[in-house]
Enzyme design. Structure first.
Site, PDB file in Angstrom:
ATOM      1  N   GLY A  22       0.835  -1.214   0.000  1.00 18.43           N
ATOM      2  CA  GLY A  22       0.000   0.000   0.000  1.00 18.43           C
ATOM      3  C   GLY A  22       0.861   1.252   0.000  1.00 18.43           C
ATOM      4  O   GLY A  22       0.498   2.289   0.572  1.00 18.43           O
ATOM      5  N   LEU A  25       1.684   3.516  -2.146  1.00 17.64           N
ATOM      6  CA  LEU A  25       1.381   4.751  -2.881  1.00 17.64           C
ATOM      7  C   LEU A  25       0.364   5.627  -2.161  1.00 17.64           C
ATOM      8  O   LEU A  25      -0.069   6.652  -2.679  1.00 17.64           O
ATOM      9  CB  LEU A  25       0.853   4.406  -4.289  1.00 17.64           C
ATOM     10  CG  LEU A  25       1.827   3.638  -5.178  1.00 17.64           C
ATOM     11  CD1 LEU A  25       1.178   3.317  -6.520  1.00 17.64           C
ATOM     12  CD2 LEU A  25       3.117   4.438  -5.403  1.00 17.64           C
ATOM     13  N   GLY A  26      -0.039   5.229  -0.960  1.00 19.49           N
ATOM     14  CA  GLY A  26      -1.068   5.963  -0.229  1.00 19.49           C
ATOM     15  C   GLY A  26      -0.524   7.149   0.556  1.00 19.49           C
ATOM     16  O   GLY A  26       0.653   7.518   0.440  1.00 19.49           O
ATOM     17  N   ILE A  29      -1.406  -2.045  -5.172  1.00 20.74           N
ATOM     18  CA  ILE A  29      -2.275  -2.652  -6.192  1.00 20.74           C
ATOM     19  C   ILE A  29      -2.374  -1.746  -7.413  1.00 20.74           C
ATOM     20  O   ILE A  29      -2.658  -2.197  -8.519  1.00 20.74           O
ATOM     21  CB  ILE A  29      -3.672  -2.958  -5.596  1.00 20.74           C
ATOM     22  CG1 ILE A  29      -4.418  -3.962  -6.477  1.00 20.74           C
ATOM     23  CG2 ILE A  29      -4.489  -1.686  -5.382  1.00 20.74           C
ATOM     24  CD1 ILE A  29      -5.646  -4.555  -5.819  1.00 20.74           C
ATOM     25  N   ARG A  30      -2.116  -0.439  -7.207  1.00 24.49           N
ATOM     26  CA  ARG A  30      -2.108   0.500  -8.334  1.00 24.49           C
ATOM     27  C   ARG A  30      -0.717   0.528  -8.934  1.00 24.49           C
ATOM     28  O   ARG A  30       0.259   0.276  -8.250  1.00 24.49           O
ATOM     29  CB  ARG A  30      -2.440   1.920  -7.847  1.00 24.49           C
ATOM     30  CG  ARG A  30      -3.849   2.068  -7.347  1.00 24.49           C
ATOM     31  CD  ARG A  30      -4.092   3.501  -6.926  1.00 24.49           C
ATOM     32  NE  ARG A  30      -3.565   3.818  -5.607  1.00 24.49           N
ATOM     33  CZ  ARG A  30      -3.231   5.031  -5.196  1.00 24.49           C
ATOM     34  NH1 ARG A  30      -3.334   6.068  -6.009  1.00 24.49           N
ATOM     35  NH2 ARG A  30      -2.793   5.237  -3.970  1.00 24.49           N
ATOM     36  N   ASP A  77      -1.025  -7.107  -5.254  1.00 25.96           N
ATOM     37  CA  ASP A  77      -2.290  -7.176  -4.509  1.00 25.96           C
ATOM     38  C   ASP A  77      -2.010  -7.994  -3.250  1.00 25.96           C
ATOM     39  O   ASP A  77      -1.553  -9.139  -3.345  1.00 25.96           O
ATOM     40  CB  ASP A  77      -3.337  -7.875  -5.402  1.00 25.96           C
ATOM     41  CG  ASP A  77      -4.688  -8.005  -4.715  1.00 25.96           C
ATOM     42  OD1 ASP A  77      -4.773  -7.783  -3.485  1.00 25.96           O
ATOM     43  OD2 ASP A  77      -5.657  -8.346  -5.411  1.00 25.96           O
ATOM     44  N   TYR A 103     -14.707  -0.798   9.162  1.00 28.22           N
ATOM     45  CA  TYR A 103     -13.269  -0.482   9.211  1.00 28.22           C
ATOM     46  C   TYR A 103     -12.745  -0.686  10.639  1.00 28.22           C
ATOM     47  O   TYR A 103     -11.721  -1.345  10.850  1.00 28.22           O
ATOM     48  CB  TYR A 103     -13.078   0.961   8.756  1.00 28.22           C
ATOM     49  CG  TYR A 103     -11.687   1.527   8.930  1.00 28.22           C
ATOM     50  CD1 TYR A 103     -10.620   1.086   8.162  1.00 28.22           C
ATOM     51  CD2 TYR A 103     -11.454   2.557   9.857  1.00 28.22           C
ATOM     52  CE1 TYR A 103      -9.354   1.630   8.314  1.00 28.22           C
ATOM     53  CE2 TYR A 103     -10.196   3.111  10.007  1.00 28.22           C
ATOM     54  CZ  TYR A 103      -9.142   2.647   9.235  1.00 28.22           C
ATOM     55  OH  TYR A 103      -7.887   3.195   9.389  1.00 28.22           O
ATOM     56  N   LYS A 159     -10.018  -3.324  12.274  1.00 28.31           N
ATOM     57  CA  LYS A 159      -8.839  -2.884  13.035  1.00 28.31           C
ATOM     58  C   LYS A 159      -8.771  -3.590  14.393  1.00 28.31           C
ATOM     59  O   LYS A 159      -7.700  -3.981  14.846  1.00 28.31           O
ATOM     60  CB  LYS A 159      -8.836  -1.361  13.198  1.00 28.31           C
ATOM     61  CG  LYS A 159      -8.554  -0.610  11.899  1.00 28.31           C
ATOM     62  CD  LYS A 159      -7.177  -0.942  11.327  1.00 28.31           C
ATOM     63  CE  LYS A 159      -6.895  -0.263  10.012  1.00 28.31           C
ATOM     64  NZ  LYS A 159      -5.626  -0.703   9.397  1.00 28.31           N
TER      65      LYS A 159
HETATM   66  P1  NAD Z   1      -4.417   5.146   1.716  1.00 27.81           P
HETATM   67  O1  NAD Z   1      -5.808   4.799   1.331  1.00 27.81           O
HETATM   68  O2  NAD Z   1      -3.903   6.497   1.421  1.00 27.81           O
HETATM   69  O3  NAD Z   1      -3.418   4.081   1.073  1.00 27.81           O
HETATM   70  C1  NAD Z   1      -3.693   2.707   1.053  1.00 27.81           C
HETATM   71  C2  NAD Z   1      -3.022   2.119  -0.157  1.00 27.81           C
HETATM   72  O4  NAD Z   1      -3.363   0.724  -0.204  1.00 27.81           O
HETATM   73  C3  NAD Z   1      -3.498   2.742  -1.480  1.00 27.81           C
HETATM   74  O5  NAD Z   1      -2.381   3.233  -2.208  1.00 27.81           O
HETATM   75  C4  NAD Z   1      -4.187   1.593  -2.201  1.00 27.81           C
HETATM   76  O6  NAD Z   1      -3.986   1.606  -3.604  1.00 27.81           O
HETATM   77  C5  NAD Z   1      -3.526   0.374  -1.563  1.00 27.81           C
HETATM   78  N1  NAD Z   1      -4.352  -0.841  -1.644  1.00 27.81           N
HETATM   79  C6  NAD Z   1      -5.687  -0.969  -1.513  1.00 27.81           C
HETATM   80  N2  NAD Z   1      -6.049  -2.260  -1.689  1.00 27.81           N
HETATM   81  C7  NAD Z   1      -4.904  -2.956  -1.911  1.00 27.81           C
HETATM   82  C8  NAD Z   1      -4.622  -4.324  -2.172  1.00 27.81           C
HETATM   83  N3  NAD Z   1      -5.593  -5.268  -2.239  1.00 27.81           N
HETATM   84  N4  NAD Z   1      -3.329  -4.693  -2.327  1.00 27.81           N
HETATM   85  C9  NAD Z   1      -2.350  -3.769  -2.295  1.00 27.81           C
HETATM   86  N5  NAD Z   1      -2.562  -2.451  -2.073  1.00 27.81           N
HETATM   87  C10 NAD Z   1      -3.821  -2.059  -1.885  1.00 27.81           C
HETATM   88  O7  NAD Z   1      -4.265   4.801   3.280  1.00 27.81           O
HETATM   89  P2  NAD Z   1      -3.208   5.382   4.316  1.00 27.81           P
HETATM   90  O8  NAD Z   1      -3.812   6.582   4.921  1.00 27.81           O
HETATM   91  O9  NAD Z   1      -1.875   5.456   3.714  1.00 27.81           O
HETATM   92  O10 NAD Z   1      -3.304   4.239   5.416  1.00 27.81           O
HETATM   93  C11 NAD Z   1      -2.341   3.212   5.547  1.00 27.81           C
HETATM   94  C12 NAD Z   1      -2.688   2.403   6.799  1.00 27.81           C
HETATM   95  O11 NAD Z   1      -2.735   3.275   7.936  1.00 27.81           O
HETATM   96  C13 NAD Z   1      -4.053   1.714   6.747  1.00 27.81           C
HETATM   97  O12 NAD Z   1      -3.978   0.486   7.428  1.00 27.81           O
HETATM   98  C14 NAD Z   1      -4.956   2.658   7.510  1.00 27.81           C
HETATM   99  O13 NAD Z   1      -6.037   1.983   8.093  1.00 27.81           O
HETATM  100  C15 NAD Z   1      -4.002   3.157   8.581  1.00 27.81           C
HETATM  101  N6  NAD Z   1      -4.444   4.445   9.153  1.00 27.81           N
HETATM  102  C16 NAD Z   1      -4.393   5.592   8.422  1.00 27.81           C
HETATM  103  C17 NAD Z   1      -4.828   6.782   9.001  1.00 27.81           C
HETATM  104  C18 NAD Z   1      -4.794   8.073   8.255  1.00 27.81           C
HETATM  105  O14 NAD Z   1      -5.294   9.090   8.773  1.00 27.81           O
HETATM  106  N7  NAD Z   1      -4.232   8.129   7.048  1.00 27.81           N
HETATM  107  C19 NAD Z   1      -5.296   6.786  10.320  1.00 27.81           C
HETATM  108  C20 NAD Z   1      -5.363   5.594  11.019  1.00 27.81           C
HETATM  109  C21 NAD Z   1      -4.906   4.428  10.426  1.00 27.81           C
HETATM  110  N1  SER Z   2      -8.031   8.528   9.178  1.00 29.25           N
HETATM  111  C1  SER Z   2      -8.690   7.274   9.243  1.00 29.25           C
HETATM  112  C2  SER Z   2     -10.071   7.357   8.691  1.00 29.25           C
HETATM  113  O1  SER Z   2     -10.639   8.422   8.792  1.00 29.25           O
HETATM  114  C3  SER Z   2      -8.766   6.792  10.675  1.00 29.25           C
HETATM  115  O2  SER Z   2      -8.293   5.522  10.737  1.00 29.25           O
HETATM  116  O3  SER Z   2     -10.571   6.384   8.210  1.00 29.25           O
END
Ligand code: NAD
Ligand code: SER
Length: 315
Positions: free
Chosen positions: A13, A15-16, A40-41, A57, A145, A149
């Protein structure tokens, strides 16, 4: 893993919102050639960084195993997931990705013995936690979600206790950053508002002005992640997800703070379906255990976070 050992890191993941910033931090700490970024992207965004990219993936266990073998991976940052708002739109897919991906990583670590970072979230809490959530507050989430978690935290504790898997997790608050837009969460308003303010647009906030949530600037979150992953295993009393010290402010307070820097900025509040998810989460999290076990302290407050966000977006 001793700190002198060479790290060979896989990020899922990548690229997120978190992944792109974590890659930068890991790369400057351990070297770009120690990192395999996957998502996955598809992307060519990393071409100039020296970091290798593979499309992956996380539901494809054989492909994950192939990469782990090929690059002799000893550390996995497992970020692939669906976030709260996207998850609520498709609960079945949210369960599949969030649980299926984590299970694959945990199972492979039984054989290949790599260290895992698997993030949890403030979404583990439900509306029975009023105000500040402690490390041991009840976990009764109202979103699919949040359910994934809590289940992920249980899975982490199980694989650690029963199969000696070195897995580590943080309950990230809503993360505020400027490099990559957030990917379908409830706390996204706290990022979108800055983009609107800096581009001279009015912002319509999708939660009401009194909504208070735990938040954190991305730099603190990335530092927390790396500090946790470098902490000696024997110091860690929590495997599923550490609460972190956080910022806590209302949507109105965020608006007013931005307005101090950009006086002409205007915002209105029109709550949508995401208000319900926000209402089910606590106002703040208490991060004492993380401070005791591995010394985490937050650096950015609301003022310095707003200032840095606006300066960075303007550049
Ligand atoms: P994001 O949505 O920005 O990035 C997630 C990435 O996962 C995306 O690039 C997407 O393309 C990729 N993805 C989705 N399905 C996939 C698959 N089947 N295989 C491979 N890649 C796949 O999310 P993020 O904010 O970077 O979050 C990363 C982690 O941190 C997650 O577990 C999220 O729950 C956790 N988290 C994030 C936040 C936040 O505020 N950003 C807060 C709490 C927890
Ligand atoms: N920032 C995340 C959301 O809003 C919290 O895990 O889903």
């Amino acid at each position: 893993m001793g700190e002198t050992l060479e790290r060979r890191i896989l990020v899922t993941g990548a690229l997120g919102q978190i992944g792109m910033e974590l890659l930068e931090a890991l790369s400057s700490r351990y070297g770009a050639d120690s990192i395999i970024a996957t998502d996955i992207r598809d992307s060519n965004k990393l071409e100039s960084s020296g970091i290798k990219f593979h499309k992956l993936d996380v539901l494809n266990k054989e492909e994950i195993e192939r990469i782990i073998q090929k690059f002799d991976i000893n550390e996995v940052y497992h970020l692939a997931a669906l976030l709260s708002a996207s998850g609520e739109n498709n609960p079945e897919l949210c369960w599949k990705i969030n649980m299926g991906g984590l299970l694959n990583i945990c199972e492979l670590s039984r054989n290949y013995k790599f260290r895992i970072f698997a993030p949890s979230s403030i979404a583990v809490f439900g509306s029975d936690v009023i105000g500040v959530a402690n490390q041991n507050s009840p976990l009764n989430p109202a979103t699919i979600y949040g359910i994934t978690k809590v289940s992920g935290e249980l899975l982490a504790e199980y694989y650690h206790a029963t199969h000696d898997v070195d897995i580590r997790g943080l309950r990230y608050p809503g993360l505020i950053s400027w490099k990559v837009m957030p990917g379908g969460g409830t706390t996204d308003y706290a990022v979108e508002i800055f983009h609107a303010a800096v581009s001279g647009k009015r912002y319509t906030c999708f939660v009401d002005e009194k909504t208070t949530l735990p938040m954190m600037y991305m730099d603190d979150a990335i530092r927390a992640t790396i500090e946790l992953m470098e902490a000696p295993s024997e110091n860690l009393s929590v495997r599923g997800g550490y609460n972190l010290a956080c910022l806590s402010f209302t949507a109105e307070e965020l608006f007013q703070e931005i307005k101090m820097i950009i006086p002409e900025f205007d915002c209105d509040f029109e709550p949508d379906h995401r208000q319900r998810y926000a209402d089910s989460w606590p106002d703040a999290t208490d991060g004492k255990q993380a401070e005791i076990d591995w010394g985490f302290k937050i650096h950015y407050d609301l003022k310095s976070m707003c200032y840095t966000m606006i300066q960075s977006l303007r550049q």
